[in-house]
Design an enzyme around this catalytic site. Structure first.
Site, PDB file in Angstrom:
ATOM      1  N   ASN A  82     -48.076 -31.495  -8.996  1.00  0.00           N
ATOM      2  CA  ASN A  82     -49.039 -30.770  -9.839  1.00  0.00           C
ATOM      3  C   ASN A  82     -48.716 -30.857 -11.334  1.00  0.00           C
ATOM      4  O   ASN A  82     -49.617 -30.746 -12.155  1.00  0.00           O
ATOM      5  CB  ASN A  82     -49.069 -29.302  -9.382  1.00  0.00           C
ATOM      6  CG  ASN A  82     -49.717 -28.392 -10.405  1.00  0.00           C
ATOM      7  OD1 ASN A  82     -50.948 -28.359 -10.522  1.00  0.00           O
ATOM      8  ND2 ASN A  82     -48.907 -27.678 -11.183  1.00  0.00           N
ATOM      9  N   TYR A 147     -54.684 -39.605 -20.529  1.00  0.00           N
ATOM     10  CA  TYR A 147     -54.759 -38.630 -19.420  1.00  0.00           C
ATOM     11  C   TYR A 147     -55.618 -39.166 -18.271  1.00  0.00           C
ATOM     12  O   TYR A 147     -55.227 -39.136 -17.109  1.00  0.00           O
ATOM     13  CB  TYR A 147     -55.340 -37.333 -19.975  1.00  0.00           C
ATOM     14  CG  TYR A 147     -55.449 -36.188 -18.981  1.00  0.00           C
ATOM     15  CD1 TYR A 147     -54.334 -35.393 -18.696  1.00  0.00           C
ATOM     16  CD2 TYR A 147     -56.650 -35.889 -18.357  1.00  0.00           C
ATOM     17  CE1 TYR A 147     -54.434 -34.332 -17.809  1.00  0.00           C
ATOM     18  CE2 TYR A 147     -56.763 -34.835 -17.470  1.00  0.00           C
ATOM     19  CZ  TYR A 147     -55.647 -34.050 -17.201  1.00  0.00           C
ATOM     20  OH  TYR A 147     -55.754 -33.004 -16.314  1.00  0.00           O
ATOM     21  N   GLY A 178     -62.029 -29.507 -11.565  1.00  0.00           N
ATOM     22  CA  GLY A 178     -62.815 -29.510 -12.800  1.00  0.00           C
ATOM     23  C   GLY A 178     -62.074 -28.660 -13.822  1.00  0.00           C
ATOM     24  O   GLY A 178     -60.839 -28.587 -13.799  1.00  0.00           O
TER      25      GLY A 178
HETATM   26  P1  NDP Z   1     -50.363 -25.580 -17.273  1.00  0.00           P
HETATM   27  O1  NDP Z   1     -50.142 -26.185 -18.614  1.00  0.00           O
HETATM   28  O2  NDP Z   1     -50.954 -24.222 -17.177  1.00  0.00           O
HETATM   29  O3  NDP Z   1     -48.990 -25.611 -16.428  1.00  0.00           O
HETATM   30  C1  NDP Z   1     -48.288 -26.798 -16.336  1.00  0.00           C
HETATM   31  C2  NDP Z   1     -47.064 -26.643 -15.469  1.00  0.00           C
HETATM   32  O4  NDP Z   1     -46.447 -27.943 -15.370  1.00  0.00           O
HETATM   33  C3  NDP Z   1     -46.028 -25.704 -16.039  1.00  0.00           C
HETATM   34  O5  NDP Z   1     -45.328 -25.068 -14.975  1.00  0.00           O
HETATM   35  C4  NDP Z   1     -45.080 -26.677 -16.779  1.00  0.00           C
HETATM   36  O6  NDP Z   1     -43.749 -26.172 -16.933  1.00  0.00           O
HETATM   37  C5  NDP Z   1     -45.093 -27.840 -15.808  1.00  0.00           C
HETATM   38  N1  NDP Z   1     -44.660 -29.095 -16.420  1.00  0.00           N
HETATM   39  C6  NDP Z   1     -45.195 -29.729 -17.494  1.00  0.00           C
HETATM   40  N2  NDP Z   1     -44.488 -30.845 -17.768  1.00  0.00           N
HETATM   41  C7  NDP Z   1     -43.492 -30.908 -16.856  1.00  0.00           C
HETATM   42  C8  NDP Z   1     -42.404 -31.787 -16.640  1.00  0.00           C
HETATM   43  N3  NDP Z   1     -42.207 -32.863 -17.407  1.00  0.00           N
HETATM   44  N4  NDP Z   1     -41.531 -31.518 -15.629  1.00  0.00           N
HETATM   45  C9  NDP Z   1     -41.716 -30.431 -14.836  1.00  0.00           C
HETATM   46  N5  NDP Z   1     -42.716 -29.560 -14.993  1.00  0.00           N
HETATM   47  C10 NDP Z   1     -43.595 -29.789 -16.001  1.00  0.00           C
HETATM   48  O7  NDP Z   1     -51.272 -26.650 -16.500  1.00  0.00           O
HETATM   49  P2  NDP Z   1     -52.484 -26.434 -15.491  1.00  0.00           P
HETATM   50  O8  NDP Z   1     -52.137 -25.430 -14.466  1.00  0.00           O
HETATM   51  O9  NDP Z   1     -53.726 -26.259 -16.253  1.00  0.00           O
HETATM   52  O10 NDP Z   1     -52.576 -27.892 -14.813  1.00  0.00           O
HETATM   53  C11 NDP Z   1     -51.842 -28.202 -13.638  1.00  0.00           C
HETATM   54  C12 NDP Z   1     -52.275 -29.586 -13.166  1.00  0.00           C
HETATM   55  O11 NDP Z   1     -53.675 -29.584 -12.915  1.00  0.00           O
HETATM   56  C13 NDP Z   1     -52.009 -30.693 -14.189  1.00  0.00           C
HETATM   57  O12 NDP Z   1     -51.620 -31.867 -13.529  1.00  0.00           O
HETATM   58  C14 NDP Z   1     -53.365 -30.885 -14.824  1.00  0.00           C
HETATM   59  O13 NDP Z   1     -53.526 -32.180 -15.347  1.00  0.00           O
HETATM   60  C15 NDP Z   1     -54.277 -30.635 -13.639  1.00  0.00           C
HETATM   61  N6  NDP Z   1     -55.624 -30.246 -14.019  1.00  0.00           N
HETATM   62  C16 NDP Z   1     -55.841 -29.105 -14.730  1.00  0.00           C
HETATM   63  C17 NDP Z   1     -57.126 -28.742 -15.061  1.00  0.00           C
HETATM   64  C18 NDP Z   1     -57.426 -27.507 -15.808  1.00  0.00           C
HETATM   65  O14 NDP Z   1     -58.630 -27.308 -16.123  1.00  0.00           O
HETATM   66  N7  NDP Z   1     -56.492 -26.625 -16.088  1.00  0.00           N
HETATM   67  C19 NDP Z   1     -58.277 -29.575 -14.702  1.00  0.00           C
HETATM   68  C20 NDP Z   1     -57.937 -30.740 -13.937  1.00  0.00           C
HETATM   69  C21 NDP Z   1     -56.655 -31.057 -13.623  1.00  0.00           C
HETATM   70  P3  NDP Z   1     -43.385 -25.186 -18.200  1.00  0.00           P
HETATM   71  O15 NDP Z   1     -43.961 -23.862 -17.825  1.00  0.00           O
HETATM   72  O16 NDP Z   1     -41.915 -25.222 -18.248  1.00  0.00           O
HETATM   73  O17 NDP Z   1     -44.061 -25.783 -19.404  1.00  0.00           O
END
Ligand code: NDP
Length: 240
Positions: A82, A147, A178
């Site tokens: 994720n 992305y 989405g």
């Molecule tokens: P957030 O930014 O809210 O959370 C991201 C999470 O990923 C955090 O726990 C962060 O850790 C962790 N993370 C980021 N980089 C790394 C890394 N290098 N190693 C380990 N952990 C990492 O993201 P979202 O919940 O919005 O998104 C989650 C996924 O869903 C992503 O892949 C995103 O592309 C995808 N997505 C999101 C959408 C949206 O509308 N929100 C839409 C479509 C897809 P930390 O807290 O330490 O920063």
């Protein structure tokens, strides 16, 4: 025996919802994160879920942290890839740093983590792998060549892995959310976000638990015949 689930980026946003939903369904969950210790500690306390800090884009760190998990739990049955970031710019302004960072965190990470767990899943004859892609990997988005490239790549990765692993009891599926109400989306400029919501047939953002519910079904025994599939959860924004 209780199944063990690893959720990358599992302490905030969509990942946090997936982690807590899996815990409520009876799995033992390990939630990985990169740097935000405060969020991770709060999440861990509130949900009684073990958190583990490492950068999934780093191959060596990933190998070593996954070995630690195996020392403690002996198996990882469920993997939710994720973790993801955005660093937007149109291609004519895209720096090599932004390009490489997003490829590394969103795509190389999926190789790093999945390749570290696949052999044991094959030996155990069971595994559930879910990759979190994006609607923008399906349709493209202005400012997101980096992305969108990673998120489309996850679809090809997932289908290929499904072909390779189905005979070993492993399913590999991909979810394309989405626009979901998390900090990632809160970072979008308000007027741009409003114009995006106007284009969503449901006229609202999705909620993280709406992705988590799909994950919970796909990891269950009931979903053992679903393999290599792509699921759109996007309020009708893109029908593919
Ligand atoms: P957030 O930014 O809210 O959370 C991201 C999470 O990923 C955090 O726990 C962060 O850790 C962790 N993370 C980021 N980089 C790394 C890394 N290098 N190693 C380990 N952990 C990492 O993201 P979202 O919940 O919005 O998104 C989650 C996924 O869903 C992503 O892949 C995103 O592309 C995808 N997505 C999101 C959408 C949206 O509308 N929100 C839409 C479509 C897809 P930390 O807290 O330490 O920063």
């Amino acid at each position: 025996m209780t199944k063990i689930a690893l959720v990358t980026g599992g302490t905030r946003g969509i990942g946090a919802s997936i982690s807590s939903n899996l815990k409520d369904s009876g799995y033992t969950v390990i939630a990985n994160y990169a740097s935000n210790d405060e969020s991770a500690e709060n999440f861990s306390k509130e949900n009684n879920i073990e958190v583990m800090k490492w950068d999934v884009s780093n191959y060596e760190q990933t190998k070593s942290c996954i070995s630690e998990i195996y020392n403690k739990y002996s198996s990882i049955d469920i993997l939710i890839n994720n973790a993801g970031i955005t660093q937007d710019a149109p291609l004519h302004k895209m720096t090599v740093e932004k390009w490489n960072k997003v490829i590394s965190v969103n795509l190389n990470s999926v190789f790093n983590v999945t390749s570290s767990v696949i052999n044991k899943m094959r030996e155990n004859g069971f595994g559930r792998i879910i990759n979190i892609s994006s609607v923008n990997g399906q349709k493209g988005q202005f400012g997101q060549t980096n992305y969108a490239a990673t998120k489309s790549a996850l679809i090809g990765f997932t289908k290929s892995l499904a072909l390779e692993s189905a005979s070993k009891g492993i399913t590999s599926n991909v979810i394309c959310p989405g626009y979901i109400n998390t900090e990632m989306v809160a970072a979008i400029r308000e007027d741009i976000l409003k114009s995006i919501i106007d284009t969503i047939p449901s006229k609202r953002l999705g909620e993280a638990n709406e992705i988590a519910e799909m994950v919970s079904y796909l990891v269950s025994e009931k979903a053992s015949y679903i393999n290599g599939a792509t699921f759109s959860v996007n309020g009708g924004l893109w029908m593919d």
